[in-house]
Structures are given as C-alpha cells and as structure tokens.
Design a protein around this motif. Structure first.
Motif, PDB file in Angstrom:
ATOM      1  N   ASP A 197      -5.383  -3.434   5.283  1.00  0.00           N
ATOM      2  CA  ASP A 197      -4.352  -4.124   6.060  1.00  0.00           C
ATOM      3  C   ASP A 197      -4.768  -4.458   7.473  1.00  0.00           C
ATOM      4  O   ASP A 197      -3.931  -4.875   8.279  1.00  0.00           O
ATOM      5  N   GLN A 198      -6.029  -4.245   7.808  1.00  0.00           N
ATOM      6  CA  GLN A 198      -6.446  -4.484   9.191  1.00  0.00           C
ATOM      7  C   GLN A 198      -7.379  -5.672   9.250  1.00  0.00           C
ATOM      8  O   GLN A 198      -8.583  -5.541   9.088  1.00  0.00           O
ATOM      9  N   ARG A 220      -1.990  -1.840  -4.496  1.00  0.00           N
ATOM     10  CA  ARG A 220      -0.921  -0.841  -4.371  1.00  0.00           C
ATOM     11  C   ARG A 220       0.216  -1.120  -5.339  1.00  0.00           C
ATOM     12  O   ARG A 220       0.793  -0.234  -5.902  1.00  0.00           O
ATOM     13  N   PRO A 266       7.512  -0.957  12.554  1.00  0.00           N
ATOM     14  CA  PRO A 266       6.960  -2.316  12.584  1.00  0.00           C
ATOM     15  C   PRO A 266       6.423  -2.677  13.961  1.00  0.00           C
ATOM     16  O   PRO A 266       6.893  -2.145  14.979  1.00  0.00           O
ATOM     17  N   ARG A 267       5.447  -3.549  13.956  1.00  0.00           N
ATOM     18  CA  ARG A 267       4.999  -4.173  15.195  1.00  0.00           C
ATOM     19  C   ARG A 267       5.845  -5.426  15.381  1.00  0.00           C
ATOM     20  O   ARG A 267       6.217  -6.071  14.404  1.00  0.00           O
ATOM     21  N   ALA A 286       5.107  -6.398   8.727  1.00  0.00           N
ATOM     22  CA  ALA A 286       5.147  -5.866  10.092  1.00  0.00           C
ATOM     23  C   ALA A 286       5.029  -4.358  10.093  1.00  0.00           C
ATOM     24  O   ALA A 286       4.599  -3.763  11.087  1.00  0.00           O
ATOM     25  N   GLY A 287       5.409  -3.748   8.982  1.00  0.00           N
ATOM     26  CA  GLY A 287       5.351  -2.299   8.890  1.00  0.00           C
ATOM     27  C   GLY A 287       4.018  -1.762   8.420  1.00  0.00           C
ATOM     28  O   GLY A 287       3.812  -0.557   8.369  1.00  0.00           O
ATOM     29  N   ILE A 288       3.111  -2.638   8.053  1.00  0.00           N
ATOM     30  CA  ILE A 288       1.771  -2.166   7.713  1.00  0.00           C
ATOM     31  C   ILE A 288       0.712  -2.782   8.611  1.00  0.00           C
ATOM     32  O   ILE A 288      -0.449  -2.405   8.559  1.00  0.00           O
ATOM     33  N   SER A 289       1.122  -3.739   9.432  1.00  0.00           N
ATOM     34  CA  SER A 289       0.113  -4.428  10.238  1.00  0.00           C
ATOM     35  C   SER A 289      -0.349  -3.538  11.372  1.00  0.00           C
ATOM     36  O   SER A 289       0.269  -2.528  11.695  1.00  0.00           O
ATOM     37  N   ARG A 314      -2.520   3.241  12.021  1.00  0.00           N
ATOM     38  CA  ARG A 314      -2.278   1.844  12.404  1.00  0.00           C
ATOM     39  C   ARG A 314      -2.329   1.680  13.910  1.00  0.00           C
ATOM     40  O   ARG A 314      -2.951   0.765  14.446  1.00  0.00           O
ATOM     41  N   ARG A 356       0.158   8.153   8.604  1.00  0.00           N
ATOM     42  CA  ARG A 356      -0.086   6.775   8.180  1.00  0.00           C
ATOM     43  C   ARG A 356       0.057   5.807   9.356  1.00  0.00           C
ATOM     44  O   ARG A 356      -0.776   4.928   9.581  1.00  0.00           O
ATOM     45  N   ASP A 357       1.118   6.002  10.124  1.00  0.00           N
ATOM     46  CA  ASP A 357       1.341   5.081  11.237  1.00  0.00           C
ATOM     47  C   ASP A 357       0.416   5.377  12.398  1.00  0.00           C
ATOM     48  O   ASP A 357       0.069   4.475  13.165  1.00  0.00           O
TER      49      ASP A 357
END
Lengths: 455, 315, 571
Positions: A178-179, A133, C62-63, C101-104, A240, A236-237
């Motif tokens: 990211d996972q 990225r 974030p998480r 934390a914002g992409i996890s 997640r 996007r979120d």
C-alpha cells in the motif's frame, strides 16, 4: 533535447584544487548555472572514477508499459552477441541502441496468476507474489526493486529515487504494501521538482538560503509531533505513519545537503524547462511528446546526480488508452482484436520506440570515457506477455546499459527452460551492489542470477 | 455579418398577408421510441386527414446544411419548374434563358442562380457553402421549420408549416455539424412565414408559396435575400426524424443590387450584378417583358430540434 | 408527523420481507412505466443488535484526502486562500477512496508536497491584508510571545480538531520566537510556525481512536472531538466548524440527543451537499468521469466537457433525492432528473434551461429511467469505442447491489468475436461468456444485466438498433424477468439488496473500514431503520451516526496499551 557537452581532456595542469576556488578563478566568482566544459581533472587518470577514488556511480532505472506484447512478433531471431541475432518487428525501433541492449526471452514469472495483470506486475517488479487480501483488495507484498536499490544507493543523492511517466496513473514503485511513490506525469512539474527552487547547479557558490535552516527547525517540530502521535497507534497504523515520518526525515536530510556544496558532475546542466503539459488531443494522449520531454529532464537529473534510481511508467496496467491512432482502447484491443492483432502490434512497437528514446537520452550524456548509459542498468518490462491470455510465460524483459561493467550488452538471451524471471532481478540487484544470496519467496524463489548476461 | 434592416421591414409588411396555420399545439414529441410491440401495430391512414381536427403532433426541424443546387453535369441541376414552362435558349419563355433538367430527367427546372454563383465566387470571397455552414454553426443562421398537426411523416393529408429563425448557440458534433435535438428560442425580430394545409405523400412534403430568406454569401458576409414565391420539398426519414430536400424561388435582381451596393470594399460588385443579373434573370417579366428575378434552388437537410416552451412566439 | 418508530420499523421489516418473497416467487409488477416502490403492511418488532453481536472494527486512522485538505484549509482560513494544486494522491482500496485513506501512507514525494503546500498557504496568511485571520494581536517585537500564543490559541484547535494543551502550545510558540528572532520579523516567525502545524500529523491524519470503555470489552468510545471530526468529514467532507467544535467543548456530542441535533443541523446546511457529493462520487467512481475519453469519430456528440456534465446530472439528481427527503430507492427508476442543454439534446428532450442545469421530467414514453439511464454510468462503464455489457453489469452488481464478482481466471483467451454476419450484436458476441463453463458463473451475473442497456450507446444516447441489427434488452435479474430497460429499473428499485448495499456503503465510507460478515446484524438493523423512515437518506445517516459503529471503535489487535495517557487537551 539533451545537451551534449564537448568531450576532451583539459590542457590544464592538474593542480590540487578545490572546486570552488577553481570556478571562482575561471568565472570571476559569478554564480553559473550553465554547462561547464568537460573537466576531466575531476576524474582520475583513467577517466573511470571520481577524483576522490570512488567509482562512478551506478544508476538503475525501470521502464514499464502496460498490457504486454505479442511474443511471436517480439522474440528476435537468433541468439548470442552482436550479429548473431536480429531485431524482431516489435523491437525494430530499438535499432539505434541494439548494441546497448540485452533482450531476454523465454523467461517465466513463476508467481501464481491469480489476478490478471497484477500478479505479473507485482512479481516482476518486486520478485514476490501479489498480496491478495480480498477480492478487490490487493497490493505488492514487498518493495519494488527500484526501492530496494534506492535504499542501497540513493542515500547520498537529493532524491533517493524519481518516479515519472506519461500516463502512469499512480505508478508502480512501492516502498511496501500500500505504499506507492506516486509518479510525476507532468513534464513541467518534474522539471520544477528537480531543477526549480532548491537546485544548486555546479558553480553555484552563493551562500545557502537562511530559510533552509528555518525549514529544518520546522521539520524538527514536526518530527516531535510524529513521535507523540505514533504512540497512540496500533502496530498496523504505526507502520503507515512511520513511512510518513521517514519521508520527513529524508526531507530534512535533503535540506541539510542543500546547505552543502552543489554536485560536481561535469555533464550537469539545467535542461530547458518544458513549456507544455501536452494535453490529450481528441481523446488521445500525446504519449511521445510527454515521454520525451520527461526523458530529457530525467537524463540531466541523472547527470546532475540528483538521483541514481528512476522509474518510467509510460502507461499503466490494464490501461484502455487510445494510442497510436488505433480504433480501440489498448486493453480492449488486446482482448478483442482478432487474428494477428496488428493494432496491438503497432502500439507495442511505438512503446518500444519510446524506450529507445529514453536509452538514447541516457547515452547522450558523456561520462568518463563513455556515457551515462554505460553506468546504468535499465530494466524494461510489462505486466504480462501476451495481453489476450494474460500469460506469464515468454515474459518481456529488456536490459540496457552496462551497469559500470557488470552487465553484457548487445545480446539476445533465450531461455530454453522457462527459467525463473527472478534470476534477472537477482542479477540486477547484485549489479547494483546489493549482496543478496537469494531473492523471492515460494514459487518465485531463486538463488541464481542469470549468469549468461552478467559480464 | 450584415443585415439590412430595411429589408426586414419590407419582409414584415409582406408577411402581414400570410396567416399562421391554425393547427393545434399538442406536446412536443421526443424521439425516443418505445421498442416494438409484439402485437401488430394498427396502421392508420392519415392521407385523407383534414386540418379541422387538432389531433397530431408538433415537429420542429432545424436546417443543418444549406447549399446552392449546382449544375452537376452540363444542363443538369436540381430545382423546380417555377414558371410552368420548359424554356430554351433564346426562346419565348423564361426571357430566353434555358432551363435545366433534373437528375431524374424532369425538364423545365428553373435554377439560374446555379449559373450565377460560380461567377460571383470567382470574383472573390470564400465558397458559398463554407460561409453558410459557418453561419449555421455559429448560430447566426438557424432556420427552424415547425410542422403542426403531424399524424404521419409518410402520408398526412394536412399539416401546418411555419418557417422562422431560431436563437441559440448550437453544440457541434465532432464532425462539425449542429447536433440534433437541441432547443432554441424563436427570434421574433426576424421574418417568418407559414403555409396551411400542406400535405405529405409518400414521405415527401411539398409546400408553397411561402416567403423564405436564403443566405446570400459573398465576400465573407452573409446577407438575407428574400426568396419570393418559394416552394419547399422535404423528404422525411420517419425513423431517424431527419429530412432532406429543396427550397426554390425567385430572387429579384434589385434585391441583390441593394445588397451589393451595401458591401464596403466591394465596388466591382454592383455593376457585375447588374449586368450579369439582368442578363440571367428568367422570372417575373415586367411590362417590357424583361425578367426582373432569378430562379434559385437550394438543397437543405434538416434534423430534429425543439423550441423552448416559454419562447416568445409570433402572435 | 411520523408514525412511532416501532410501528415504522415493523412496516419496514415487512417491506423488506415482502420484497424477498416477491423476488423468490417471481411475482412481477408487469409492464414498463414508472412505478412507486412497493410499500407493505405487517408488524414484527426489531431491536438493535445486542451488544454481544456487535463487532466494531478498529479505527482506520485515515489520512486526509486531497479534497479534505483543501476544504479544511479554505474553511479555516478563507475561501480565497489558494491551496496547492498538487498533493499526495488519494489511493483506492477495492475501488473506494474512503477505505484507501485508511491504508494509505505518505510517500517521500508527498512529504515534499505537504511542505511546499504549507509554505504556499502560510505565506498568504501572513500578508498584511490577511493577518487578522490569524490574530488581532499587534506584535511589538519579532519575538512577541503573547502574539504567537494568540495565533496558536485561535488556529491550533481548528487545525488539529481539538484543544491545544500547554506543552504543545509552548513548543509552537518557541518555534515562532526562534525564527521570528533570526529573521527579525514576527510574521516570518508566524509563517514558519503555521507551516509546522500544517505539516503536523495532528492535521494530516485523523486519529479518531477513542478511549477504552471501563468494561474491558476492548471497545472504545470516541470522545466529543473525535466524533466531531468523524461527523464533519462524513457530512461535509471538511474539518469541524466552530459551532461543532463548540458543541464538542460543551460535551454535547456524548449524548444521543446532542449528536442527533448536530447531525440534523449539519444536514440542513448547504455544505452537506459537498459531503454527499464526495460520498456518491466515491461509491460510484464518478470522478473518473472527469477524464472520460471516447473516440470522437464514433461518438460524434462527444466533447471534453461531457464527463463533467454527466457527473453533474447524477450528483444533482442524487442531491435532490436526499435533500428533498424522497424515497431513495427511486434513484433507480425516477423520471426526474437534472439536465443542461447538451445532455437534453443527447437524450432527445426539450432542454429545461437555457444555461446551467435545471430539473426536468423525462417524457412518458421514454425508456430512460433512473440512474441506469444516466449518461454518467452508461458512458463510464463502457469502452472508448463501444458499449460494454460486462462493465455495466459489473457496476450494477458491485456498486448497486454489493455483490462480489471475482476476477477472471488468468491465462484464458478473453477475446470476443468482432461484429460479423453471425454475431452482429453484442449479445451475440458475448454469448461465449455465457456458454463457456469457466466464464459463465460470473458473467451470468453481469452480462444479462448489461445487455438490457444496449439501446444506450457508449455515451448514453438512445439507439433503436445496433447498426441495423435488432437489440433484445430482455433478461433476468435474480429470478425476475424483464423485457425493457424500464422494467430492469423497476426491479432494481425493489431489489432487497439495493438499500442494504447503500447502508453498507455509508458505513464503510463514514468509518473508513471495509465491512466484514461480522457486521451483518448491524447492517440489517440500519437497513430496517432506513426502511422505517421510508428510505429517506438523511434518516439513514442519522441512524448510522447514532449507532455504535459510528460512535465506537475497537482497540487494534496488537495494541500496546497507552490508554492511560490522556493526550493533552483531549477528553
């Protein structure tokens, strides 16, 4: 050490019997958590399938180590089957399992080598180039193949997959960008997770704990919260959080399974609980001791069908660990050690010794007419070939196990034409039952498996 | 560890006769040096320095290792000529005990303890050096040497020297020695001694007489034994701020006997000490020309250290 | 006490401009030795960037990090509550946990761990001696609705960081009643009810999304509760305390005055130290020191606690600068620091204390100045067996000056020669980096700076030479020459990008978003504010909190508009 239950055919008549009734009869109804003798009456007449007709499950595993190897010391002499090839110096410790492995050399990871180490590892584990990225910001673009396989074969086991390693950092098993599935690095915690509270061994015919039902009720409420929360988010979120919520649903399914009967595989037994977490000594990790303790737990986890997919990240990419009594960190040595790099060589050799141990641990579990290893496909690789140059050619690949008759073993295959390493991945995926016509994108794309190693 | 307080008292009374060196107390000098100036440094000669000016620095050193200067080849051992005589076996000086020759060829070296120690060790207990090193490493035997008015570690006409015990739990390096540059308190309950007007020539400091205590290590115990009329010689490495050298002096047989009598379970000791000690004594002849003390030489090496500015001090 | 803000800003702008000028035209300030950072004179007013120029990133959602989870649990329920030893690990993005934390997300393993943790915590809370923390209500039956409600009313808003509405509360109460009934024990029901809340995304995730502004600009304003949450995690690394939640309830955080008041209140609290430690640990990667390993045969002063203590020195030094309202730039060249006995002996100075850490001033003729003289960064950015000019230079470039260093080209032989007759020192050995055109572009930015620190070995101990070979610490930083580590420290103190980089770190950390070029005007503005306050870090924080980038977010680009649904209990 993994236990070795006795092999042999039972003398008893093969009455139609329920498992529970049988156990009660033999053992007076007491709950048992130790190994039962091999009960072939649960297998079909040939010992090659479960009594209910389903095939013995196939398992898949990754063994990964960081910082590559030295191709000149790695590539075996001779190619073909059996005696046609000899183990190379770096592979010497695989001698006990030579007939169970297939060494594949000369393959190339076709992805562009933009990010040293990481371009290699993303491509070889996911088949797809690294997602870059920005400068410091990269991740896998697609799930690693262990997760693709887990989605296919992991639905019926307590754990869709297990990730572990002696020095994994986070590990490399990705469910998507990211996972990451964090790898367990404590033998004790690994044991606890699999064989601690919640594990029901064969013969455990006690009533399920009522709290399992309550936990499910709690998870129902959490799921509702998840649904509401998700609504507020952008796409996007949402993705997640969806991952998180997937995990909650999966946990609920596992709890549901706990309320059913325990596994019926005969070789299942609870391993010894590891008594140590093997802390570093003088700044050096106890790699061997840790790895072996975890492999022992892993082998029985597979025997007890707690999972069918695993990955062992014994060290991490670019690690600078002080291994094998060397005078420098691993990564530093790959770049700074002059000449033939004997210390790097020693490290790689030892890491192959640990692979050998893991393969043997799987082989020590009897299953049907053979062993657990016969029903496994193990895929051992690294992030580069020669660490010094971060090369993606001559990529290190070793397979172990016959995958239930799908793969050849005891072979050295050498690619004459720098073939696409994705071919190996496609072969593995197909061997594990994924009906894929193609795998990879752009430069990693292929429609071919590596037929030479397919049985 | 056993420490005999009556001996401490005896020492303190003896020490009343020694005055502390009167050098001034400038700031401690840390070892981090500036990089070389590009201009040529002026070399100042302090060899004729006197103790009247209080111009120099204060250095503190800690004794990191201490060992008995043993007989390396037959008749060869390090030490000093304490009685200004080259004695021979059965001769008229040194109560007829033969002197050693130093590894450099100097004759008249008095070091009877080098002969006594192997006998003591054969009777039992761990090696002397092991016991001593453990005591140092555990902070029970921290000997500090403080030099005042130091203008040069190469040549300095006058520095002051104090020897005392430190208090603290030292950090040890990975090869099990006390690390340099640690900071200690001074133990004012234990003896100290000082000498004024000590000179350093060619990197070597020699001073004496001073009172010193050496650790008498036997049977897993360590007892402080008074080293009378002690002389110290230290060779400094000015760049590393380390030093190594010798301390030598006399131990009275009576002192050793007192200690031996106090060791529980060591009943065979006193007669052994008495017999062998008196036979080997080579210093301090009494009226009947019987020597009452043994010469002893210890090798030491020293590293840099600090003393807490607010530590209790003598006087 | 302070000058008016516009004059301050004028002075500050001039200060920054002058630093630029000095750097461009090579004026140096001369010899080594500590210098005060430069101060300057002239005016030119500067205003906040116009609305149109502001680009605010979307909320990062974030998480909770592992530390935030534990801190929150202990702040809500009591410090004596034992929190789970293992939780879903934090991940980094570009080296930063706050952005990670914002992409996890949460792995299946993580879900298991949160579930285990929820039960491990709740079982402690329903024990007889701790029940009063949940409620004073004494249940008269296993399904006492009033008592379940009382628990939700007290604990819910603390856990979810906002009020709990009727429907939500009813759901939890129903759960408590169901299980209380099946178990025939109120407290079992309470336990499972709590466990549900502890696994809820409302607890584990920070949905600071904002409410769309009326002007259809796509921008959203964070409501009081969202601001409270963001503020509390930034300043204290934990959940909002009762006072802050109360302020949110009263709407005090919607005004600049109220927001500033509470920010200052929180900065005066000891818990701000925890927050600042988390911030600096993230941007300097100090937590990696907890796993510092060195070869003990080469570094004889190495001990397992060394990393921990080195980290502590740095954090205490930084704390001092922040909470004593010092010029933050002096982090780079101060002689003031905190040492314990071990570090003092490694640095060759008198220990300022007999136990623990104490403040001390390094001696006049020491070459050890500021952060680049701390054992923490010197040992962390080295190899287990040797120093590394590249790693140290990279740290200074990336973390102190926010320069971007691209990755090395793949497929090159990156080895450097062993020490030998011809190439005895590290400077000689990395010469290849600087001569080879494919390496020099990037290595020129890093190695010369790292080489300035070669007198500090791989654990930060001063050495006169490298195994008998002379060390040449001279070099050049962006056009300015230096000949000693002390001079490098001074140059860094006055480097124009130093404070700007700090501003950038603070914005990224507090919002969880990586910055883009579009936010440059905002960074400039905050940098000027920072200068105007004479670089007091607390003032930077206040200015940041009051700026739009903290108080607003933007709708995510693929938002499906649910703006009309006001969530229960939220404004």
């Amino acid at each position: 050490m993994a236990q070795t239950p006795k092999k042999g055919r039972s003398e008893m008549k093969k009455n139609k019997t329920t498992r529970r009734a049988f156990l009660r009869g033999v053992l007076g109804g007491a709950a048992v958590t130790v190994a039962l003798p091999m009960l072939d009456l649960f297998l079909d007449d040939n010992g090659e399938a479960l009594a209910d007709g389903s095939a013995l499950p196939r398992r898949f595993g990754i063994y990964y180590w960081g910082n590559g190897m030295i191709p000149d010391r790695w590539t075996p002499e001779g190619t073909g089957m059996g005696d046609a090839w000899k183990l190379s110096p770096e592979l010497a410790l695989l001698e006990p399992v030579k007939d169970d492995i297939t060494v594949i050399t000369g393959m190339s990871v076709k992805a562009q080598n933009i990010e040293p180490h990481w371009s290699g590892i993303a491509a070889i584990l996911s088949g797809v180039p690294l997602l870059h990225r920005s400068q410091q910001d990269y991740t896998f673009a697609a799930p690693s193949i262990d997760q693709l396989i887990a989605d296919e074969v992991g639905k019926n086991t307590r754990f869709p997959s297990l990730e572990l390693g002696a020095q994994p950092r986070l590990g490399l098993s990705h469910r998507g960008p990211d996972q990451i599935n964090p790898a367990e690095d404590s033998p004790q915690r690994l044991f606890e997770r699999i064989f601690g509270v919640g594990f029901r061994a064969p013969g455990d015919n006690s009533e399920p704990d009522p709290s399992i039902g309550w936990r499910r009720s709690v998870l129902d409420v959490v799921k509702e919260d998840n649904e509401r929360f998700k609504k507020k988010l952008g796409a996007r979120d949402r993705i997640r959080l969806e991952q998180h919520f997937e995990g909650v649903r999966a946990l609920e399914l596992r709890l549901a399974r706990l309320q059913e009967d325990p596994p019926q595989l005969a070789a299942c037994s609870v391993p010894e609980m590891p008594t140590s977490d093997f802390p570093d000594i003088d700044g050096r990790p106890q790699l061997k001791a840790k790895n072996r303790a975890m492999c022992d737990v892993l082998a029985l986890a597979l025997a007890c069908d707690q999972t069918r997919v695993f990955s062992n990240f014994i060290t991490w990419p670019l690690n600078n660990l002080l291994l094998a009594q060397t005078s420098g960190g691993h990564h530093q040595l790959t770049h700074d050690e002059p000449g033939d790099q004997p210390q790097v060589d020693t490290i790689v050799t030892e890491l192959m010794g640990e692979l050998s141990y893991m393969i043997q641990a799987l082989r020590n579990i009897p299953e049907g007419e053979g062993t657990l290893l016969d029903n496994c496909a193990v895929f051992a690789t690294s992030d580069v070939s020669l660490g010094k140059t971060h090369s993606l050619d001559e990529f290190p690949i070793i397979l172990a196990g016959g995958a239930g008759g799908k793969l050849k073993t005891g072979m050295h295959y050498r690619s004459a034409a720098r073939e696409n390493a994705n071919k190996v991945l496609l072969t593995l995926l197909r061997a594990m039952g994924l009906q894929l016509a193609e795998f990879g994108v752009d430069e990693t794309y292929t429609q071919d498996g590596l037929t030479a190693v397919e049985a | 560890m056993g420490y005999l307080t009556k001996h401490s008292l005896l020492l303190l009374s003896l020490l009343a006769s020694f005055a502390l060196a009167g050098c001034a107390e400038p700031e401690d000098t840390p070892p981090e040096q500036e990089p070389e100036d590009t201009e040529q440094q002026q070399i100042v000669d302090y060899s004729e320095d006197t103790c009247d000016d209080n111009s120099g620095e204060r250095h503190v050193y800690l004794v990191r290792t201490m060992a008995v200067a043993r007989e390396t080849e037959t008749g060869v051992a390090r030490g000093f000529d304490l009685d200004d005589a080259v004695s021979e076996n059965g001769g008229s000086t040194g109560c007829g005990r033969p002197d050693f020759t130093s590894p450099d060829g100097e004759e008249g070296i008095d070091n009877q303890f080098a002969r006594l120690l192997p006998t003591i060790e054969s009777v039992g207990g761990a090696a002397f050096e092991t016991l001593v090193q453990n005591a140092i490493n555990e902070g029970d035997l921290l000997i500090l040497i403080e030099l005042t008015d130091v203008d040069s570690l190469e040549n300095d006409g006058c520095v002051g020297l104090d020897v005392m015990y430190g208090v603290g739990t030292p950090y040890l390096s990975t090869d099990s020695y006390v690390e340099p540059w640690q900071t200690y308190d001074i133990d004012i309950n234990r003896p100290h001694s000082s000498v004024d007007e000590v000179a350093i020539r060619g990197g070597r400091l020699e001073a004496g007489p001073l009172l010193f205590q050496i650790p008498f290590a036997v049977f897993d115990f360590i007892f402080p034994v008074d080293l009378l009329d002690a002389r110290i010689q230290l060779d400094f490495d000015a760049k590393e701020r380390t030093g190594s050298g010798l301390i030598s002096g006399a131990i009275t047989v009576e002192n050793m006997l007192d200690i031996a009598n106090g060791i529980e379970g060591g009943e065979q000791f006193p007669p052994l000490i008495d017999r062998i000690g008196r036979r080997m004594a080579d210093l301090q002849p009494d009226d009947e020309k019987k020597c009452q003390a043994l010469s002893t030489a210890m090798t030491i090496d020293v590293i840099g250290a600090f003393i807490y500015p607010d530590s209790e001090r003598f006087e | 006490m302070f000058e008016t803000s516009s004059r301050r800003r004028k002075r500050a702008l001039e200060s920054i401009a002058l630093s630029f000028v000095l750097f461009t035209f090579g004026a140096t300030s001369g010899c080594g030795g500590e210098k005060s950072p430069e101060d300057t004179t002239q005016p030119e007013a500067v205003e906040q960037p116009a609305e149109a120029d502001l680009e605010i990133p979307a909320a990062s959602v974030p998480r909770l990090t592992a530390a935030q989870y534990r801190n929150s649990v202990q702040d809500i329920f009591g410090e004596d509550i034992i929190t789970p030893p293992t939780l879903e690990p934090d991940i980094e993005s570009g080296g930063f946990t706050a952005i990670g934390a914002g992409i996890s997300t949460v792995s299946p393993r993580g879900v298991e761990l949160y579930e285990e943790g929820a039960y491990a915590i709740s079982v402690q809370l329903v024990a007889e001696d701790k029940r009063e923390r949940l409620t004073d209500c004494a249940p008269f039956s296993p399904q006492d609705e009033d008592c379940f409600e009382a628990i939700v009313d007290r604990i819910g808003p603390r856990l979810f960081r906002r009020p709990i509405g009727g429907e939500e509360r009813a759901k939890y109460v129903a759960l408590g009643k169901k299980i209380g009934g099946e178990a025939n024990d109120f407290w079992v029901g309470a336990r499972y009810m709590l466990a549900a809340m502890l696994q809820s995304p409302n607890f584990l995730w920070r949905g600071e999304l904002g409410t769309p502004k009326a002007d259809s600009s796509g921008r959203r304003t964070l409501n009081n509760y969202e601001l409270a949450s963001r503020l509390s995690f930034f300043l204290w690394n934990t959940t909002p305390d009762d006072a802050l939640l109360e302020a949110a309830r009263e709407g005090e955080l919607s005004t600049s005055k109220g927001l500033e008041e509470h920010t200052r209140r929180m900065l005066e609290d000891d818990r701000a130290k925890v927050g600042m430690r988390a911030f600096f640990s993230d941007i300097f990667d100090l937590d990696a020191l907890l796993e510092l390993t060195k070869d003990p045969t080469i570094y004889k002063v190495y001990s397992p606690e060394l990393g921990l203590w080195a980290r502590e020195q740095t954090l205490l030094t930084i704390e001092d600068l922040i909470f004593e309202d010092q010029d933050f730039r002096t982090l780079m060249n101060t002689r003031e620091t905190y040492l314990n006995r071990k570090l003092a002996s490694m640095y060759g100075v008198v220990s300022p204390t007999r136990e623990g850490f104490a403040r001390t001033t390094l001696p006049e003729d020491s070459q050890r100045f500021g952060l680049i003289g701390h054992a923490s960064v010197l040992s962390l950015y080295s190899h287990p067996v040797s120093t590394s000019a590249t790693l140290r230079g990279k740290f200074i470039r990336e973390r102190l000056l926010c320069d971007i260093i691209p990755s090395p080209p793949a497929d090159v032989d990156t080895s450097i020669p062993e020490p030998s007759g011809e190439t005895p020192t590290l400077r000689d050995r990395v010469a290849e980096h600087l001569e080879n055109p494919s390496c020099a572009g990037c290595h020129n930015k890093m190695d010369p700076i790292g080489l300035a620190l070669e007198n500090f070995d791989g654990v930060g101990v001063w050495r006169e030479d490298d195994d008998g070979h002379a060390i040449d610490p001279s070099g050049n930083l962006d056009g300015e020459d230096f000949t000693t580590p002390a001079e490098l420290a001074d140059l860094l103190t006055n480097h124009p990008r130093l404070t700007r980089c700090m501003v950038q770190h603070a914005i990224q950390y507090s919002t969880g978003n990586r910055l883009t070029p579009a936010q440059q005007p905002l960074i400039t503005y905050l940098d000027i504010e920072f200068a105007a306050s004479e670089f007091r870090f607390k003032e930077l924080i206040v200015a940041l909190v009051l700026s739009p980038i903290f108080r607003e977010t933007t709708a995510p680009s693929d938002d499906i508009d649910h703006g009309a649904d006001a969530e229960e209990g939220e404004e």
